[in-house]
Design a protein around this motif. Sequence first.
Motif, PDB file in Angstrom:
ATOM      1  N   GLY A 297     -11.501  63.499 -40.674  1.00 35.06           N
ATOM      2  CA  GLY A 297     -12.039  63.351 -42.024  1.00 35.06           C
ATOM      3  C   GLY A 297     -11.920  61.926 -42.521  1.00 35.06           C
ATOM      4  O   GLY A 297     -11.257  61.072 -41.913  1.00 35.06           O
ATOM      5  N   GLY A 298     -12.545  61.650 -43.648  1.00 32.22           N
ATOM      6  CA  GLY A 298     -12.541  60.314 -44.212  1.00 32.22           C
ATOM      7  C   GLY A 298     -13.677  59.483 -43.650  1.00 32.22           C
ATOM      8  O   GLY A 298     -14.514  59.969 -42.873  1.00 32.22           O
ATOM      9  N   PRO A 299     -13.742  58.193 -44.017  1.00 29.31           N
ATOM     10  CA  PRO A 299     -14.813  57.318 -43.523  1.00 29.31           C
ATOM     11  C   PRO A 299     -14.797  57.234 -42.001  1.00 29.31           C
ATOM     12  O   PRO A 299     -13.729  57.210 -41.379  1.00 29.31           O
ATOM     13  CB  PRO A 299     -14.489  55.962 -44.164  1.00 29.31           C
ATOM     14  CG  PRO A 299     -13.628  56.278 -45.336  1.00 29.31           C
ATOM     15  CD  PRO A 299     -12.838  57.491 -44.951  1.00 29.31           C
ATOM     16  N   LYS A 300     -15.975  57.182 -41.416  1.00 26.40           N
ATOM     17  CA  LYS A 300     -16.096  57.080 -39.973  1.00 26.40           C
ATOM     18  C   LYS A 300     -15.666  55.689 -39.492  1.00 26.40           C
ATOM     19  O   LYS A 300     -15.896  54.689 -40.174  1.00 26.40           O
ATOM     20  CB  LYS A 300     -17.533  57.347 -39.525  1.00 26.40           C
ATOM     21  CG  LYS A 300     -18.050  58.735 -39.915  1.00 26.40           C
ATOM     22  CD  LYS A 300     -17.271  59.843 -39.227  1.00 26.40           C
ATOM     23  CE  LYS A 300     -17.861  61.205 -39.548  1.00 26.40           C
ATOM     24  NZ  LYS A 300     -17.101  62.307 -38.924  1.00 26.40           N
ATOM     25  N   ILE A 301     -15.043  55.682 -38.334  1.00 25.23           N
ATOM     26  CA  ILE A 301     -14.587  54.430 -37.731  1.00 25.23           C
ATOM     27  C   ILE A 301     -15.561  54.056 -36.623  1.00 25.23           C
ATOM     28  O   ILE A 301     -15.858  54.876 -35.750  1.00 25.23           O
ATOM     29  CB  ILE A 301     -13.162  54.567 -37.150  1.00 25.23           C
ATOM     30  CG1 ILE A 301     -12.197  55.036 -38.234  1.00 25.23           C
ATOM     31  CG2 ILE A 301     -12.711  53.256 -36.538  1.00 25.23           C
ATOM     32  CD1 ILE A 301     -12.056  54.092 -39.400  1.00 25.23           C
ATOM     33  N   SER A 302     -16.060  52.826 -36.637  1.00 21.65           N
ATOM     34  CA  SER A 302     -17.003  52.393 -35.608  1.00 21.65           C
ATOM     35  C   SER A 302     -16.256  51.890 -34.376  1.00 21.65           C
ATOM     36  O   SER A 302     -15.093  51.455 -34.453  1.00 21.65           O
ATOM     37  CB  SER A 302     -17.901  51.274 -36.144  1.00 21.65           C
ATOM     38  OG  SER A 302     -17.164  50.082 -36.346  1.00 21.65           O
ATOM     39  N   LEU A 303     -16.924  51.972 -33.251  1.00 22.27           N
ATOM     40  CA  LEU A 303     -16.332  51.458 -32.014  1.00 22.27           C
ATOM     41  C   LEU A 303     -16.115  49.956 -32.104  1.00 22.27           C
ATOM     42  O   LEU A 303     -15.110  49.432 -31.611  1.00 22.27           O
ATOM     43  CB  LEU A 303     -17.247  51.790 -30.831  1.00 22.27           C
ATOM     44  CG  LEU A 303     -16.768  51.335 -29.457  1.00 22.27           C
ATOM     45  CD1 LEU A 303     -15.444  51.975 -29.095  1.00 22.27           C
ATOM     46  CD2 LEU A 303     -17.818  51.641 -28.397  1.00 22.27           C
ATOM     47  N   LEU A 304     -17.041  49.250 -32.770  1.00 21.00           N
ATOM     48  CA  LEU A 304     -16.895  47.804 -32.916  1.00 21.00           C
ATOM     49  C   LEU A 304     -15.640  47.457 -33.700  1.00 21.00           C
ATOM     50  O   LEU A 304     -14.963  46.461 -33.407  1.00 21.00           O
ATOM     51  CB  LEU A 304     -18.133  47.227 -33.616  1.00 21.00           C
ATOM     52  CG  LEU A 304     -18.207  45.703 -33.718  1.00 21.00           C
ATOM     53  CD1 LEU A 304     -18.235  45.069 -32.340  1.00 21.00           C
ATOM     54  CD2 LEU A 304     -19.428  45.283 -34.521  1.00 21.00           C
TER      55      LEU A 304
END
Length: 476
Positions: A297-304
């Motif tokens: 949950g929460g904001p998505k984390i990008s691979l970058l």
Amino acid sequence: MAQVLEFKLPDLGEGLTEAEIVRWLVNVGDVVAIDQPVVEVETAKAMVEVPCPYGGVVTARFGDEGTELPVGAPLLTVAVGGTEAPATGAPGASAAKTASSESPVPAESAVSSEHSGNVLVGYGTAGPAARRRRVRRDDPVLTGTPSGAPAGSAQAVATAPRTAGHQGPVPVISPLVRKLAREKGLDLREVRGSGPDGLILRADVERAVTAAGTAAALAAPASAPVSANGSAPGRVSTSAPVAVAAGAGERIPLRGVRGAVADKLSRSRTEIPDATCWVDADATELMAARTAMNAAGGPKISLLALLARICVHALSRYPELNSTVDMGAREIVRLPSVHLGFAAQTERGLVVPVVRDAGTRTAESLTEEFARLTEAARQGTLTPADLTGGTFTLNNYGVFGVDGSTPIINHPEAAMLGVGRIIPKPWVHQGELAVRQVVQLSLTFDHRVCDGGTAGGFLRYVADCVEHPAVLLRTL
């Protein structure tokens, strides 16, 4: 009596000394408000809408589109203290007549640029009304008017091509597209736009130019006369050296952003003795960790963002790579903060926005900043401050579907980390052959700031963190 004031090209900051006029936003005789954008110029850093500090009637403009002006050169004159166009005998009226023959187009026929997708139009954005395009009635590229016929004449109207779907002003996404079409001698009324509501994109113009060139090339052999020996006069023997005639080929000026990039890359190749090392890494655990983070949950984390976190922690262990070289003082300057640049592809080419203080940001903060700067690059709202001051660059060329690269260092930085595509590959995992998510990492570094041992240590640490993300727990 109105007072005529001269507005000069202002200092646009970042050491810029000149700019090229891309598009005038006002015509002679227009009434402008204080701080209204009056011209769009391209500098070595970005596209800039320049606001005028005076309010009044424009009496003269200096410079056509495509003209380069130095900082401090006159841009236009404004009659302050009245809202009517100056009389013939008024100061600046003669200059106004010779400065421009354009007439404003009614608002209902203008094409809005609010969603045009112009790239790198920086220094803030104007409102929709201020950004509405004006279509030049005397431009043969836009109107189909023959260059030898005056605009609005009977001959012009009779001979202007009428292509279905392009009645009235031609919708064009960018002034650069208009300029490209004008340089190629292409009538935009004959081009079918692939953008929203038939908007003509740069790719549409390039396809039309290529198609025209191909048709001409196919027609040339059939119409070429044959000489006495049975060969076409224009053919060159394969045994003889080929000489390019003067003026042959397409010439593209290296100006603005493209010129600045060319200068920087040339300087980097000339000054920096670079070397590259690379390693393959098993990114399966890193991909699984990202999936678990986003599932919580929460904001998505990008691979970058995760790669950036790994990168800045590796730089804290190997600070030599977060430095620059002062050849004047013959010193290596180690920098206290990591300002992380990242490569972003736009319609006008590759740009490198900079994330400030990347070493102090969380994965969520990095994700948000990467998204903001990427969107700004695509929408054309990056400022020169967003594109300068980097200390290390992260180049994710894997998005182009390639595995590896040896990029040129972004001068005056000392290193660049490259990340290829992450794809399933056979890999020996825990003593057995398995299919794992594998990525190639490369590091191009300035050999003046460190040797191969330091560079290899940095790259190996990055690979270890990719393969075992739990290594980062030591740094929390």
